[in-house]
Design an enzyme around this catalytic site. Structure first.
Site, PDB file in Angstrom:
ATOM      1  N   LEU A 252       0.840  -1.192   0.000  1.00 22.11           N
ATOM      2  CA  LEU A 252       0.000   0.000   0.000  1.00 22.11           C
ATOM      3  C   LEU A 252       0.883   1.254   0.000  1.00 22.11           C
ATOM      4  CD1 LEU A 252      -2.937  -0.905   2.433  1.00 22.11           C
ATOM      5  CD2 LEU A 252      -2.990  -0.738  -0.065  1.00 22.11           C
ATOM      6  N   ALA A 254       2.211   4.193  -2.159  1.00 22.70           N
ATOM      7  CA  ALA A 254       2.041   4.885  -3.439  1.00 22.70           C
ATOM      8  C   ALA A 254       3.409   5.190  -4.033  1.00 22.70           C
ATOM      9  CB  ALA A 254       1.254   6.174  -3.215  1.00 22.70           C
ATOM     10  N   CYS A 262       8.306  -9.848 -12.661  1.00 23.88           N
ATOM     11  CA  CYS A 262       7.115 -10.699 -12.523  1.00 23.88           C
ATOM     12  C   CYS A 262       5.785  -9.994 -12.768  1.00 23.88           C
ATOM     13  CB  CYS A 262       7.118 -11.356 -11.143  1.00 23.88           C
ATOM     14  SG  CYS A 262       8.459 -12.551 -10.974  1.00 23.88           S
ATOM     15  N   LYS A 323      13.500  -2.493  -7.511  1.00 27.17           N
ATOM     16  CA  LYS A 323      13.229  -2.278  -6.091  1.00 27.17           C
ATOM     17  C   LYS A 323      14.551  -2.373  -5.332  1.00 27.17           C
ATOM     18  CE  LYS A 323      11.885  -7.005  -4.892  1.00 27.17           C
ATOM     19  NZ  LYS A 323      10.889  -7.785  -4.184  1.00 27.17           N
TER      20      LYS A 323
HETATM   21  P1  NAD Z   1      16.229 -15.769 -14.935  1.00 22.51           P
HETATM   22  O1  NAD Z   1      16.124 -15.192 -16.303  1.00 22.51           O
HETATM   23  O2  NAD Z   1      16.978 -15.033 -13.876  1.00 22.51           O
HETATM   24  O3  NAD Z   1      16.854 -17.230 -15.005  1.00 22.51           O
HETATM   25  C1  NAD Z   1      16.493 -18.185 -15.941  1.00 22.51           C
HETATM   26  C2  NAD Z   1      17.735 -19.017 -16.253  1.00 22.51           C
HETATM   27  O4  NAD Z   1      17.356 -20.165 -17.023  1.00 22.51           O
HETATM   28  C3  NAD Z   1      18.777 -18.278 -17.102  1.00 22.51           C
HETATM   29  O5  NAD Z   1      20.020 -18.289 -16.416  1.00 22.51           O
HETATM   30  C4  NAD Z   1      18.854 -19.079 -18.415  1.00 22.51           C
HETATM   31  O6  NAD Z   1      20.147 -19.117 -18.958  1.00 22.51           O
HETATM   32  C5  NAD Z   1      18.406 -20.449 -17.934  1.00 22.51           C
HETATM   33  N1  NAD Z   1      17.890 -21.355 -18.977  1.00 22.51           N
HETATM   34  C6  NAD Z   1      16.988 -21.095 -19.941  1.00 22.51           C
HETATM   35  N2  NAD Z   1      16.759 -22.204 -20.672  1.00 22.51           N
HETATM   36  C7  NAD Z   1      17.538 -23.196 -20.148  1.00 22.51           C
HETATM   37  C8  NAD Z   1      17.749 -24.563 -20.465  1.00 22.51           C
HETATM   38  N3  NAD Z   1      17.095 -25.169 -21.478  1.00 22.51           N
HETATM   39  N4  NAD Z   1      18.622 -25.263 -19.721  1.00 22.51           N
HETATM   40  C9  NAD Z   1      19.282 -24.674 -18.711  1.00 22.51           C
HETATM   41  N5  NAD Z   1      19.131 -23.378 -18.364  1.00 22.51           N
HETATM   42  C10 NAD Z   1      18.260 -22.649 -19.072  1.00 22.51           C
HETATM   43  O7  NAD Z   1      14.719 -16.013 -14.473  1.00 22.51           O
HETATM   44  P2  NAD Z   1      14.117 -15.939 -12.970  1.00 22.51           P
HETATM   45  O8  NAD Z   1      13.888 -14.530 -12.580  1.00 22.51           O
HETATM   46  O9  NAD Z   1      14.892 -16.835 -12.094  1.00 22.51           O
HETATM   47  O10 NAD Z   1      12.673 -16.567 -13.245  1.00 22.51           O
HETATM   48  C11 NAD Z   1      12.495 -17.934 -13.507  1.00 22.51           C
HETATM   49  C12 NAD Z   1      11.027 -18.267 -13.387  1.00 22.51           C
HETATM   50  O11 NAD Z   1      10.603 -18.072 -12.045  1.00 22.51           O
HETATM   51  C13 NAD Z   1      10.099 -17.391 -14.230  1.00 22.51           C
HETATM   52  O12 NAD Z   1       9.018 -18.158 -14.681  1.00 22.51           O
HETATM   53  C14 NAD Z   1       9.616 -16.347 -13.248  1.00 22.51           C
HETATM   54  O13 NAD Z   1       8.360 -15.810 -13.601  1.00 22.51           O
HETATM   55  C15 NAD Z   1       9.508 -17.157 -11.982  1.00 22.51           C
HETATM   56  N6  NAD Z   1       9.610 -16.384 -10.743  1.00 22.51           N
HETATM   57  C16 NAD Z   1      10.546 -15.401 -10.634  1.00 22.51           C
HETATM   58  C17 NAD Z   1      10.667 -14.682  -9.452  1.00 22.51           C
HETATM   59  C18 NAD Z   1      11.683 -13.574  -9.316  1.00 22.51           C
HETATM   60  O14 NAD Z   1      11.589 -12.825  -8.339  1.00 22.51           O
HETATM   61  N7  NAD Z   1      12.644 -13.438 -10.216  1.00 22.51           N
HETATM   62  C19 NAD Z   1       9.841 -14.998  -8.354  1.00 22.51           C
HETATM   63  C20 NAD Z   1       8.916 -16.030  -8.486  1.00 22.51           C
HETATM   64  C21 NAD Z   1       8.824 -16.710  -9.686  1.00 22.51           C
END
Ligand code: NAD
Length: 438
Positions: A252, A254, A262, A323
């Site tokens: 909350l 602003a 995400c 952030k």
């Molecule tokens: P990111 O981009 O930091 O990491 C993804 C990694 O996957 C990269 O290092 C990439 O090189 C690797 N990769 C891609 N294809 C691959 C393969 N075939 N084999 C091996 N490695 C491979 O992404 P992230 O922020 O960690 O997010 C990952 C997932 O988690 C997303 O779906 C995101 O929405 C979700 N998520 C993220 C957060 C966050 O705060 N970042 C929180 C909750 C959920």
């Protein structure tokens, strides 16, 4: 248990390190050779509080390893987590599942019967079904596919992972349920709520959570606009409503609108899911529009603080990461704000405690400094975009002395108008009365 974590990004690396810390043997896989080489040499690919120590201690104990060799990691694993990126697809905002399905096809080539495959990536409803189908197409029948969406927040990722509000497990069979209960046993013993649901429900729960939080942020931002028009204070309103247990005080604040890796993509993906299902989600749709407009609105605020003209002005920007406590610049509100300032003829000088390297790849024509005071030096306005702790305790007298103009545009409501004015600054906050109004 023996776990393979496919994708060693923010989520994969934190989850892998925490699972290892629970006592499991985790092999983190990434196709990015430089990232894996770095990790094997003790270099963290991201900035996240506490991560380096956690990774190093578990690597030293031999419980956490890093490789590009997906085959070896998967062959050896009892559970395979998929934590690759699911960015918004250009054009329509649908979650791009290319990385997920690529990983699944690679996994299918080597997986042993009885292994549990878990999506930790945020994936649209029905993705687990499609993954099962891919396994079947590849001739793999005996595999359990589960959903275990991740709710950690960057900047507090390890604490969130180890003390989660809840763990959501979407599983269609006992084997997957049992494996996930075993993997999360230390948290289970700590009484973290574990919610076992159907797989599709778990997939949707993640999107619903992020969409709800995005709505909450946009809601208070609109109330902030109203506060400016009617001379009320949004911070008091937020406190006044947040003390109500049904509402709660978080999300909350602003500000310049939500960003990050995400909320923007997950709200768009939820809308795609809804469209495909023929069900409109008007609240989320409006939230996305409200948030997009908000960033342009923030630039107007800076312009007004500078007498309506940005051309030729020097603007100091504090905070670039989306952030505090992260170096993640994905969809950061600073991006449209800084770009618009530059486009409108201002020269921008920026400081962020950790995101400079990432920011340098995004912005051209922006000068970077090594601290807040150097940024303020000679600027016409100082704009706080990300509320890093170190920006909460600036010496405002010194800032006022260093600034050429005297405008403090506080997009995170870090300071009080009275203390800023006492230092000789012209203060512009967000939603704290009619003086903040555009
Ligand atoms: P990111 O981009 O930091 O990491 C993804 C990694 O996957 C990269 O290092 C990439 O090189 C690797 N990769 C891609 N294809 C691959 C393969 N075939 N084999 C091996 N490695 C491979 O992404 P992230 O922020 O960690 O997010 C990952 C997932 O988690 C997303 O779906 C995101 O929405 C979700 N998520 C993220 C957060 C966050 O705060 N970042 C929180 C909750 C959920």
């Amino acid at each position: 248990m023996r776990i393979a974590m496919i994708g060693t990004g923010y989520v994969g690396l934190v989850s892998g390190a925490c699972f290892a810390d629970f006592g499991h043997r985790v092999c983190c896989v990434d196709k990015d050779q430089a990232k894996i080489d770095g990790l094997n040499g003790g270099l963290m690919p991201i900035w996240e509080p506490g991560l380096e120590a956690l990774v190093k201690s578990n690597a030293q104990r031999g419980r956490l390893t890093f490789t590009t060799d997906l085959r070896a990691a998967v062959t050896d694993a009892e559970a395979v987590f998929i934590a690759v990126g699911t960015p918004a697809r250009r054009g329509d905002g649908h979650a791009d599942l290319t990385f997920v399905f690529e990983a699944v096809r690679e996994i299918a080539k080597v997986i042993r019967p009885g292994t549990v495959v878990v999506t930790k990536s945020t994936v649209p409803v029905g993705t687990g079904d499609r993954i099962e189908q891919i396994f079947r197409e590849e001739g793999i029948e005996e595999v359990s596919v589960a959903s275990n969406p991740e709710f950690l927040r960057e900047g507090a990722a390890i604490a969130d992972f180890k003390h989660p509000d809840r763990i959501v497990v979407g599983a269609e069979d006992d084997r997957a349920q049992d494996a996930l209960r075993e993997i999360y046993r230390p948290l289970f013993l700590n009484r973290a709520p574990i919610l076992i649901t159907g797989r599709r429900t778990a997939e949707l729960t993640k999107y619903a959570a992020n969409a709800f939080l995005a709505v909450k942020i946009s809601f208070i931002n609109e109330i902030a606009d109203l506060c400016e028009a009617v001379d009320a204070d949004v911070q008091d309103v937020a406190r006044g409503i947040g003390l109500d247990n049904r509402i709660g005080p978080k999300f909350l604040h602003a500000g310049p609108g939500y960003g990050g890796s995400c909320f923007p993509k997950d709200t768009l993906a939820l809308l795609q899911t809804a469209d495909a299902a023929g069900v409109d989600q008007r609240i989320v749709r409006t939230t996305v529009a409200v948030n997009d407009d908000r960033k342009a609105h923030m630039v107007e605020r800076v312009s007004r603080a500078l007498g309506g003209e940005l051309k030729g002005k020097r603007v100091a920007v504090l905070g670039l990461a989306f952030k505090p406590n992260t170096d993640d610049m994905r969809e950061a509100p600073s991006i449209p704000i800084v770009k618009a300032l530059v486009d409108r003829g201002a020269s921008v000088v920026a400081f962020d405690p950790v995101a400079r390297q990432q920011a340098e790849q995004i912005f051209s024509g922006v000068e970077f400094t090594d601290d807040a005071y150097a940024a303020a030096n000679g600027a016409d306005a100082l704009v706080i975009v990300t509320e890093w702790d170190e920006f909460r305790a600036l010496d405002l007298d010194k800032i006022a002395e260093l600034l050429r103009g005297k405008a403090l545009v506080d997009l995170r409501n870090v300071y009080d108008r009275a203390e800023a004015e006492e230092a000789g600054l012209a203060y512009y906050g967000v939603g704290r009365g009619k003086l903040d109004r555009d």
